[in-house]
Design a protein around this motif. Structure first.
Motif, PDB file in Angstrom:
ATOM      1  N   LEU A  70      -6.500   3.066  18.229  1.00  0.00           N
ATOM      2  CA  LEU A  70      -5.226   3.240  17.517  1.00  0.00           C
ATOM      3  C   LEU A  70      -4.133   3.793  18.421  1.00  0.00           C
ATOM      4  CD1 LEU A  70      -6.181   4.470  13.951  1.00  0.00           C
ATOM      5  CD2 LEU A  70      -5.974   2.159  14.853  1.00  0.00           C
ATOM      6  N   GLN A  73      -3.030   0.998  20.648  1.00  0.00           N
ATOM      7  CA  GLN A  73      -2.245  -0.015  19.932  1.00  0.00           C
ATOM      8  C   GLN A  73      -0.868   0.518  19.540  1.00  0.00           C
ATOM      9  OE1 GLN A  73      -5.031  -1.088  16.814  1.00  0.00           O
ATOM     10  NE2 GLN A  73      -5.640  -2.944  17.904  1.00  0.00           N
ATOM     11  N   ASP A  88       5.740 -15.763   3.446  1.00  0.00           N
ATOM     12  CA  ASP A  88       6.364 -15.590   2.132  1.00  0.00           C
ATOM     13  C   ASP A  88       7.272 -14.357   2.077  1.00  0.00           C
ATOM     14  OD1 ASP A  88       4.378 -13.721   2.253  1.00  0.00           O
ATOM     15  OD2 ASP A  88       3.104 -14.656   0.733  1.00  0.00           O
ATOM     16  N   GLU A 100       6.717   0.564   8.443  1.00  0.00           N
ATOM     17  CA  GLU A 100       5.905   1.478   7.641  1.00  0.00           C
ATOM     18  C   GLU A 100       4.499   1.616   8.240  1.00  0.00           C
ATOM     19  OE1 GLU A 100       5.883   0.543   3.503  1.00  0.00           O
ATOM     20  OE2 GLU A 100       4.881   2.408   2.971  1.00  0.00           O
ATOM     21  N   ARG A 102       3.747   1.233  11.255  1.00  0.00           N
ATOM     22  CA  ARG A 102       3.871   1.984  12.511  1.00  0.00           C
ATOM     23  C   ARG A 102       4.162   3.458  12.264  1.00  0.00           C
ATOM     24  NH1 ARG A 102       2.229  -0.524  17.210  1.00  0.00           N
ATOM     25  NH2 ARG A 102       2.668  -2.738  17.167  1.00  0.00           N
TER      26      ARG A 102
ATOM     27  N   TRP B   5      -1.867   2.570   2.147  1.00  0.00           N
ATOM     28  CA  TRP B   5      -0.732   2.319   1.283  1.00  0.00           C
ATOM     29  C   TRP B   5       0.151   1.150   1.728  1.00  0.00           C
ATOM     30  CZ3 TRP B   5       0.851   2.265  -3.297  1.00  0.00           C
ATOM     31  CH2 TRP B   5       2.205   2.264  -3.629  1.00  0.00           C
ATOM     32  N   PRO B   6       0.615   1.094   3.008  1.00  0.00           N
ATOM     33  CA  PRO B   6       1.465  -0.048   3.390  1.00  0.00           C
ATOM     34  C   PRO B   6       0.742  -1.389   3.234  1.00  0.00           C
ATOM     35  CG  PRO B   6       1.429   1.610   5.135  1.00  0.00           C
ATOM     36  CD  PRO B   6       0.432   2.048   4.109  1.00  0.00           C
ATOM     37  N   LYS B   9       0.577  -2.240  -0.455  1.00  0.00           N
ATOM     38  CA  LYS B   9       1.879  -2.613  -0.980  1.00  0.00           C
ATOM     39  C   LYS B   9       2.242  -4.043  -0.584  1.00  0.00           C
ATOM     40  CE  LYS B   9       5.503  -0.278   0.283  1.00  0.00           C
ATOM     41  NZ  LYS B   9       6.440   0.779   0.624  1.00  0.00           N
ATOM     42  N   ARG B  10       2.008  -4.365   0.699  1.00  0.00           N
ATOM     43  CA  ARG B  10       2.354  -5.702   1.168  1.00  0.00           C
ATOM     44  C   ARG B  10       1.528  -6.764   0.450  1.00  0.00           C
ATOM     45  NH1 ARG B  10       2.089 -10.066   3.325  1.00  0.00           N
ATOM     46  NH2 ARG B  10      -0.162 -10.070   3.211  1.00  0.00           N
ATOM     47  N   ALA B  14       2.756  -9.610  -2.197  1.00  0.00           N
ATOM     48  CA  ALA B  14       2.600 -11.005  -1.794  1.00  0.00           C
ATOM     49  C   ALA B  14       2.175 -11.876  -2.977  1.00  0.00           C
ATOM     50  CB  ALA B  14       1.579 -11.110  -0.665  1.00  0.00           C
ATOM     51  N   ILE B  85      -2.221  -8.311  12.350  1.00  0.00           N
ATOM     52  CA  ILE B  85      -2.668  -7.165  11.565  1.00  0.00           C
ATOM     53  C   ILE B  85      -3.738  -6.371  12.316  1.00  0.00           C
ATOM     54  CG2 ILE B  85      -4.438  -8.374  10.198  1.00  0.00           C
ATOM     55  CD1 ILE B  85      -2.565  -6.576   7.958  1.00  0.00           C
ATOM     56  N   LEU B  88      -2.040  -4.111  15.061  1.00  0.00           N
ATOM     57  CA  LEU B  88      -1.223  -2.984  14.619  1.00  0.00           C
ATOM     58  C   LEU B  88      -2.109  -1.742  14.593  1.00  0.00           C
ATOM     59  CD1 LEU B  88       0.743  -4.688  11.705  1.00  0.00           C
ATOM     60  CD2 LEU B  88       1.703  -3.820  13.824  1.00  0.00           C
ATOM     61  N   PRO B  89      -1.502  -0.556  14.780  1.00  0.00           N
ATOM     62  CA  PRO B  89      -2.342   0.652  14.832  1.00  0.00           C
ATOM     63  C   PRO B  89      -2.831   1.077  13.442  1.00  0.00           C
ATOM     64  CG  PRO B  89      -0.039   1.220  15.175  1.00  0.00           C
ATOM     65  CD  PRO B  89      -0.089  -0.265  15.075  1.00  0.00           C
ATOM     66  N   VAL B  90      -3.661   0.245  12.849  1.00  0.00           N
ATOM     67  CA  VAL B  90      -4.261   0.526  11.543  1.00  0.00           C
ATOM     68  C   VAL B  90      -5.767   0.297  11.682  1.00  0.00           C
ATOM     69  CG1 VAL B  90      -4.354  -0.171   9.118  1.00  0.00           C
ATOM     70  CG2 VAL B  90      -2.206  -0.337  10.369  1.00  0.00           C
ATOM     71  N   PRO B  91      -6.591   1.267  11.250  1.00  0.00           N
ATOM     72  CA  PRO B  91      -8.025   1.035  11.365  1.00  0.00           C
ATOM     73  C   PRO B  91      -8.471  -0.130  10.460  1.00  0.00           C
ATOM     74  CG  PRO B  91      -7.556   3.205  10.395  1.00  0.00           C
ATOM     75  CD  PRO B  91      -6.252   2.570  10.698  1.00  0.00           C
TER      76      PRO B  91
END
Lengths: 319, 244
Positions: A70, A73, A88, A100, A102, B5-6, B9-10, B14, B85, B88-91
């Motif tokens: 992390l 990245q 979309d 968000e 990030r 959460w992000p 939400k996305r 969608a 995805i 991105l720095p998300v586990p």
């Protein structure tokens, strides 16, 4: 900023990257060149943590991509090949999502998105769904997404592919403007691009580095480096070839013709500078020279000389 | 949470960015109604409860939930956004959980929109509203379990049709594992313990227990742990594809 050591990646029995080692420092714009299938994209995918290396180590700003994923990245902005995005969503929603993810909170997220949009000139299409955008705008959405968090390391897979000359120019200016405080790797098929923005060119072939230097150093490897080309009426061509060959510094002369003029290229013996002697000769002989120039070298010729074509590779694989 | 959460939400937004959500909800409500009234003869029973309505839920979910789950990962893989995805720095676990929660919440909305049928029984008679609430919770848990199975299978392929078909088959096995169709096959030779174990994996058995009005902790734990199991498998599959 980026350190790659002994990077190797297999796909089944195919070795896409074979023991590649590389260091990229702040301020460098490294152009990754190589034939299709040479391992450029695979290497980029490993630097950004999308693919895991089969062997070897990658650190980004001191963070190991495999054990400290992390943090590594977070330091990287990445434009994947083809600039994928959620079709979309509108460009605005998409960039807000990236902000968000990030970790930027509402006010800062807005500022970040606005700055990114301004740099990539996306304002006119912000509220259109990404899937309805032209190729150029889609690509710029991808660039905007990659630079949103002002990352110290930027990895871009073919950032100008499919763009028109104006768009290419603006993306290149953007990269040049960011270059001083970042370490940037771009991959490209366009050799002119290397000349235009890269401070360093690395050619890879079959998963290993076959050339590494400034664009100027690569050009110096071309047999056209310092060669002199001149065009003159065909009637004078034969005599001119003979006179040129007689010069001590000339190793050889090649002749081609088009549109009713003859074009002669004189190749120097290693290290020799030809342009002055040739122009003096032309003056002395009163040739009706229409054009005369010293060649800096031809990157495409260097490229072809040190990489293998995919046909040759397939042939090698069969035997 | 800050990672989930992000993503949630996305994903959730969608569904409503395309006609998918509306088409799905309409079909969901229509089939729910059709089965309750025409196959289950809701009015002819003359009983003021929703047992007929809920009895069909596992069978309808069998097709409706994989229709949602099939695109969760297969679509990302196909369109290349997987690369975005995952860099991105998300586990990975947060992405897996966020996607599942969004899809599950979406089916929750579709399920909640069946409320007129509850209003109907409540107007016509005096049903046990506790049982109905328990049944709604049970139905929601079944949907979440199918969704977790479907999400895990979707992660293994870039082809949505394959993801759909395999998910339906796997969900079907979980649904029917308590019925004679499966149990008779094992009764003849397998030890009782094994038959019991297989039957205990049946969604229908656990769901029926809940719709009977007993919201037993064991049934709830069954569905929650099944979801946890498949979401963990989902994380493993995504990680394996990195080095695979």
């Amino acid at each position: 900023m980026i350190e790659i050591d002994g990077l190797t990646r297999h796909f089944g029995s195919v070795t896409a990257v074979a023991g590649l080692s590389l260091k990229v420092a702040r301020g460098e714009v490294l152009g990754f060149l190589g034939p299709n299938g040479a391992g450029k994209s695979t290497t980029m995918k490993m630097i950004t943590g999308y693919l895991a290396p089969s062997a070897g180590r990658i650190t980004v700003c001191g963070h190991d991509i495999e054990t400290d994923t992390l943090a590594a990245q977070a330091a990287v902005g990445y434009l994947p090949e083809g600039a994928p995005a959620y079709g979309d969503m509108t460009a605005r929603q998409f960039l807000a999502f990236i902000a968000e993810v990030r970790g930027f909170k509402s006010a800062e997220a807005k500022t970040r998105v606005a700055a990114s949009v301004e740099k990539t000139e996306l304002a006119p299409v912000l509220d259109q769904p990404i899937e309805t955008l032209s190729k150029g705008f889609k690509r710029r959405v991808g660039v905007a997404q990659a630079i949103l968090h002002d990352p110290p390391v930027l990895i871009m897979d073919e950032p100008t592919d499919g763009l028109d000359p104006n768009q290419k120019h603006s993306v290149r200016s953007l990269i040049r403007a960011m270059a001083p405080e970042k370490a940037i790797i771009i991959s490209t098929h366009l050799l002119e691009e290397v000349d235009a923005i890269c401070t360093r060119a690395v050619i890879i072939d079959r998963g290993t580095i076959v050339a590494d230097g400034t664009p100027g150093e690569l050009l110096a490897r071309s047999r056209y480096h310092n060669a002199v080309t001149l065009t003159l009426p065909p009637a004078q061509a034969d005599a001119a070839v003979a006179k040129l060959k007689a010069l001590p510094a000339v190793a050889g002369v090649e002749r081609s013709g088009r549109n009713g003029v003859a074009s002669l290229t004189a190749f120097p013996k290693s290290g020799a500078l030809l342009i002055e002697t040739v122009s003096a000769l032309a003056l002395r002989e009163s040739w009706a020279v229409q054009e005369m120039y010293a060649e800096p070298g031809r990157l495409d010729e260097v490229f072809r000389a040190i990489t293998t074509s995919d046909a040759a590779r397939a042939k090698a694989a069969r035997t | 949470m800050k990672y989930i959460w992000p993503v949630f939400k996305r994903e959730f937004a969608a569904y409503f960015a395309t006609p998918l959500a509306y088409v799905f909800i309409v079909i969901f409500l229509f089939t729910m109604g059709a089965f309750t009234f025409y196959v289950g003869h809701f009015y002819d029973n003359g009983i003021a409860d929703l047992s007929v309505f809920f009895a069909y839920h596992p069978w309808l979910y069998l097709f409706l939930v994989p229709a949602i789950s099939m695109r969760l990962w297969a679509e990302e893989r196909r369109s290349g956004t997987m690369e975005l995805i995952l860099t991105l720095p998300v586990p990975v676990w947060a992405t897996v959980v966020g996607k599942h929660l969004a899809a599950w919440a979406f089916t929750g909305i579709a399920l909640a929109l069946t409320f007129p049928i509850w209003l109907t029984v409540d107007y016509l008679g005096s049903p046990d509203n506790g049982v109905i609430l328990a049944s709604y919770i049970g139905s929601f848990l079944v949907a979440g379990s199918y969704m977790a199975i479907g999400a895990c299978i979707s992660a293994t392929t870039g082809n949505q049709v394959i993801a759909f078909v395999v998910s339906v088959v796997v969900c079907f096995l979980f649904t029917v594992s308590g019925t004679p169709l499966v149990l008779d096959f094992f009764h003849a030779w397998a030890p009782v313990a094994l038959t019991d174990a297989i039957s205990s994996f049946s969604f229908v058995t656990h769901f029926t227990a809940i719709t009977a009005g007993v919201l037993d902790l064991r049934d709830v734990v069954f569905f929650l742990s099944l979801m946890a199991l498949f979401l963990t498998a989902n994380v493993v599959v995504v990680d394996m594809k990195k080095s695979g």
